[in-house]
Each structure stands twice: as structure tokens, then as C-alpha cells.
Design a protein around this motif. Structure first.
Motif, PDB file in Angstrom:
ATOM      1  N   PRO A 191       0.709  -1.332  -0.019  1.00 46.79           N
ATOM      2  CA  PRO A 191      -0.125  -0.019   0.082  1.00 46.79           C
ATOM      3  C   PRO A 191       0.925   1.247  -0.097  1.00 46.79           C
ATOM      4  N   THR A 192       1.920   1.375   0.452  1.00 45.27           N
ATOM      5  CA  THR A 192       2.862   2.355   0.522  1.00 45.27           C
ATOM      6  C   THR A 192       3.278   2.656  -0.985  1.00 45.27           C
ATOM      7  N   ASP A 193       3.269   1.753  -1.825  1.00 49.81           N
ATOM      8  CA  ASP A 193       3.721   2.053  -3.316  1.00 49.81           C
ATOM      9  C   ASP A 193       2.632   2.475  -4.223  1.00 49.81           C
ATOM     10  N   VAL A 194       1.528   2.854  -3.483  1.00 49.00           N
ATOM     11  CA  VAL A 194       0.394   3.179  -4.444  1.00 49.00           C
ATOM     12  C   VAL A 194      -0.162   4.879  -4.251  1.00 49.00           C
ATOM     13  N   MET A 195      -0.055   5.391  -5.191  1.00 50.46           N
ATOM     14  CA  MET A 195      -0.509   6.752  -5.290  1.00 50.46           C
ATOM     15  C   MET A 195      -1.706   7.060  -6.144  1.00 50.46           C
ATOM     16  N   VAL A 196      -2.542   7.694  -5.673  1.00 52.54           N
ATOM     17  CA  VAL A 196      -3.929   8.019  -6.635  1.00 52.54           C
ATOM     18  C   VAL A 196      -4.215   9.487  -6.826  1.00 52.54           C
ATOM     19  N   ASN A 197      -4.476   9.925  -7.892  1.00 53.40           N
ATOM     20  CA  ASN A 197      -4.718  11.376  -8.077  1.00 53.40           C
ATOM     21  C   ASN A 197      -6.223  11.318  -8.908  1.00 53.40           C
ATOM     22  N   MET A 198      -7.156  12.110  -8.305  1.00 49.32           N
ATOM     23  CA  MET A 198      -8.595  12.202  -8.999  1.00 49.32           C
ATOM     24  C   MET A 198      -8.996  13.330  -9.613  1.00 49.32           C
ATOM     25  N   VAL A 199      -9.051  13.426 -11.045  1.00 49.22           N
ATOM     26  CA  VAL A 199      -9.440  14.568 -11.589  1.00 49.22           C
ATOM     27  C   VAL A 199     -10.823  14.294 -12.187  1.00 49.22           C
ATOM     28  N   THR A 200     -11.703  15.466 -11.594  1.00 52.15           N
ATOM     29  CA  THR A 200     -13.103  15.498 -12.036  1.00 52.15           C
ATOM     30  C   THR A 200     -13.541  16.088 -13.222  1.00 52.15           C
ATOM     31  N   CYS A 201     -14.312  15.725 -14.121  1.00 49.60           N
ATOM     32  CA  CYS A 201     -14.802  16.275 -15.242  1.00 49.60           C
ATOM     33  C   CYS A 201     -16.489  16.291 -15.342  1.00 49.60           C
ATOM     34  N   GLU A 202     -17.030  17.169 -15.985  1.00 48.76           N
ATOM     35  CA  GLU A 202     -18.442  17.252 -15.912  1.00 48.76           C
ATOM     36  C   GLU A 202     -18.937  16.215 -17.514  1.00 48.76           C
ATOM     37  N   ASP A 203     -20.132  16.169 -17.345  1.00 53.29           N
ATOM     38  CA  ASP A 203     -20.739  15.232 -18.602  1.00 53.29           C
ATOM     39  C   ASP A 203     -20.433  16.067 -19.755  1.00 53.29           C
ATOM     40  N   GLU A 204     -20.137  17.277 -19.979  1.00 54.17           N
ATOM     41  CA  GLU A 204     -19.818  17.921 -21.358  1.00 54.17           C
ATOM     42  C   GLU A 204     -18.436  17.660 -21.382  1.00 54.17           C
ATOM     43  N   ASP A 205     -17.623  16.970 -20.915  1.00 53.70           N
ATOM     44  CA  ASP A 205     -16.198  17.115 -20.950  1.00 53.70           C
ATOM     45  C   ASP A 205     -15.969  15.783 -21.575  1.00 53.70           C
ATOM     46  N   TRP A 206     -16.795  14.800 -21.923  1.00 54.85           N
ATOM     47  CA  TRP A 206     -16.539  13.502 -22.612  1.00 54.85           C
ATOM     48  C   TRP A 206     -17.165  13.289 -23.774  1.00 54.85           C
ATOM     49  N   SER A 207     -16.339  12.674 -24.782  1.00 53.51           N
ATOM     50  CA  SER A 207     -16.766  12.248 -26.133  1.00 53.51           C
ATOM     51  C   SER A 207     -16.387  11.040 -26.387  1.00 53.51           C
ATOM     52  N   PHE A 208     -16.920   9.938 -26.499  1.00 49.81           N
ATOM     53  CA  PHE A 208     -16.554   8.279 -26.648  1.00 49.81           C
ATOM     54  C   PHE A 208     -16.314   8.241 -28.250  1.00 49.81           C
ATOM     55  N   GLY A 209     -16.515   9.095 -29.018  1.00 49.93           N
ATOM     56  CA  GLY A 209     -16.469   8.946 -30.551  1.00 49.93           C
ATOM     57  C   GLY A 209     -17.595   9.559 -31.324  1.00 49.93           C
ATOM     58  N   LEU A 210     -17.486   9.593 -32.499  1.00 50.62           N
ATOM     59  CA  LEU A 210     -18.608  10.034 -33.298  1.00 50.62           C
ATOM     60  C   LEU A 210     -18.952  11.447 -33.405  1.00 50.62           C
ATOM     61  N   GLY A 211     -18.101  12.275 -32.652  1.00 48.90           N
ATOM     62  CA  GLY A 211     -18.425  13.710 -32.587  1.00 48.90           C
ATOM     63  C   GLY A 211     -19.402  14.110 -31.698  1.00 48.90           C
ATOM     64  N   ARG A 212     -19.779  13.141 -30.724  1.00 44.20           N
ATOM     65  CA  ARG A 212     -20.928  13.409 -29.876  1.00 44.20           C
ATOM     66  C   ARG A 212     -20.694  13.466 -28.573  1.00 44.20           C
ATOM     67  N   ALA A 213     -21.323  14.036 -27.563  1.00 42.42           N
ATOM     68  CA  ALA A 213     -20.992  13.873 -26.147  1.00 42.42           C
ATOM     69  C   ALA A 213     -22.324  13.061 -25.477  1.00 42.42           C
ATOM     70  N   GLN A 214     -21.853  11.699 -25.545  1.00 42.91           N
ATOM     71  CA  GLN A 214     -22.758  10.734 -25.163  1.00 42.91           C
ATOM     72  C   GLN A 214     -23.505  10.787 -23.734  1.00 42.91           C
ATOM     73  N   PHE A 215     -23.031  11.489 -22.849  1.00 43.17           N
ATOM     74  CA  PHE A 215     -23.610  11.818 -21.646  1.00 43.17           C
ATOM     75  C   PHE A 215     -24.571  12.718 -21.923  1.00 43.17           C
ATOM     76  N   LEU A 216     -24.586  13.783 -22.541  1.00 42.59           N
ATOM     77  CA  LEU A 216     -25.490  14.863 -22.835  1.00 42.59           C
ATOM     78  C   LEU A 216     -26.719  14.475 -23.806  1.00 42.59           C
ATOM     79  N   THR A 217     -26.062  13.530 -24.804  1.00 44.84           N
ATOM     80  CA  THR A 217     -27.333  13.227 -25.837  1.00 44.84           C
ATOM     81  C   THR A 217     -28.215  11.966 -25.307  1.00 44.84           C
ATOM     82  N   GLY A 218     -27.753  11.244 -24.191  1.00 46.71           N
ATOM     83  CA  GLY A 218     -28.572  10.294 -23.540  1.00 46.71           C
ATOM     84  C   GLY A 218     -28.209   9.030 -23.970  1.00 46.71           C
ATOM     85  N   GLU A 219     -27.304   8.765 -24.714  1.00 43.82           N
ATOM     86  CA  GLU A 219     -26.520   7.501 -25.317  1.00 43.82           C
ATOM     87  C   GLU A 219     -26.201   6.892 -24.096  1.00 43.82           C
ATOM     88  N   LEU A 220     -25.658   7.444 -23.348  1.00 44.97           N
ATOM     89  CA  LEU A 220     -24.935   6.961 -21.925  1.00 44.97           C
ATOM     90  C   LEU A 220     -25.639   7.586 -20.504  1.00 44.97           C
TER      91      LEU A 220
END
Length: 129
Positions: free
Chosen positions: A100-129
Motif C-alpha cells: 500500500p505504501t507503493d500506491v499513489m492516486v490522483n482524482m481529476v473530476t470532469c463534467e458530462d460535457e467534457d466527454w466524447s467517446f467517439g462519433l463527434g458526440r457528447a454521449q452523456f449529454l445526448t442520452g446515449e450513456l
């Protein structure tokens, strides 16, 4: 999503990396309740001279098995994050022999509009996800 960037010292085999990534993914599934195929992991292996990872003065010993994990994710509760940290070190120690002493974690938080999984769409905003 989440997107994980895993930095570690070079020298692990492909088999060791698979075990490591699977252990991290199990922790993510349990803590965040993400779907099984919601897996985005990028590994960067570094020469020892290219990665200096100290302990912020906490007296935490580091070894050559050190792993730094940056998690880019949608907002998560404090409890979910703490659960992930705990499960992660338990899984890595059990599956990989990483202390456990050899594990470091950093969390970076983004909002739904910050993600596109492809196809030029923001799937969290379009309701696909």
C-alpha cells in the motif's frame, strides 16, 4: 470512463501488467459501480531516472514497485473515492504483491460535457450513456 493513466517504473512483463490492470479494474467496478466494459486504462512505463515519486514528507517508503494512478472521472462522492483507495491497495497487494505504501492516486473530476467517446458526440449529454 473513468479514464485511468497508470505510471510505473519500467520492467514489468506483459503478464504482470495484465494482472495489475485487472486488479485496478476490479477496484473501480466495486467502488464506482461502472459497467464491466467501461474500461479505459493507459500504461506509461518510465526509466527510474524519469520518475521521482516521493512521499510529501509523510514518511512513506517507496520501492521499485511504485504505481501512480490518475483517475479522470465524473463527480464521485467522498465515500466512493475512499472506498476505491482502500479496495485498490487491497487488490494490488493481494494480486500483485504491491505494498500500500507503493500506491499513489490522483482524482481529476470532469463534467458530462467534457466527454466524447467517439462519433463527434457528447454521449452523456445526448442520452446515449
Amino acid at each position: 470512463m473513468p479514464l485511468l493513466r497508470i505510471d510505473l517504473y519500467e520492467g514489468r512483463t506483459d503478464a504482470e501488467l495484465k494482472v495489475l490492470l485487472d486488479a485496478i479494474h476490479r477496484s473501480m467496478l466495486a467502488a464506482f459501480g461502472v459497467p464491466e466494459r467501461d474500461r479505459y486504462q493507459i500504461v506509461h512505463q518510465h526509466p527510474v531516472a524519469d520518475m521521482i515519486m516521493e512521499d510529501t514528507g509523510l514518511g512513506i517508503p517507496r520501492t521499485g514497485k511504485f504505481v501512480c494512478i490518475q483517475v479522470t472521472t465524473r463527480p464521485r462522492t467522498k465515500e466512493m473515492k475512499e472506498t476505491f483507495y482502500r479496495l485498490l491497495v487491497e487488490e494490488l497487494e493481494r494480486a500483485c504483491g504491491i505494498a500500500p505504501t507503493d500506491v499513489m492516486v490522483n482524482m481529476v473530476t470532469c463534467e458530462d460535457e467534457d466527454w466524447s467517446f467517439g462519433l463527434g458526440r457528447a454521449q452523456f449529454l445526448t442520452g446515449e450513456l
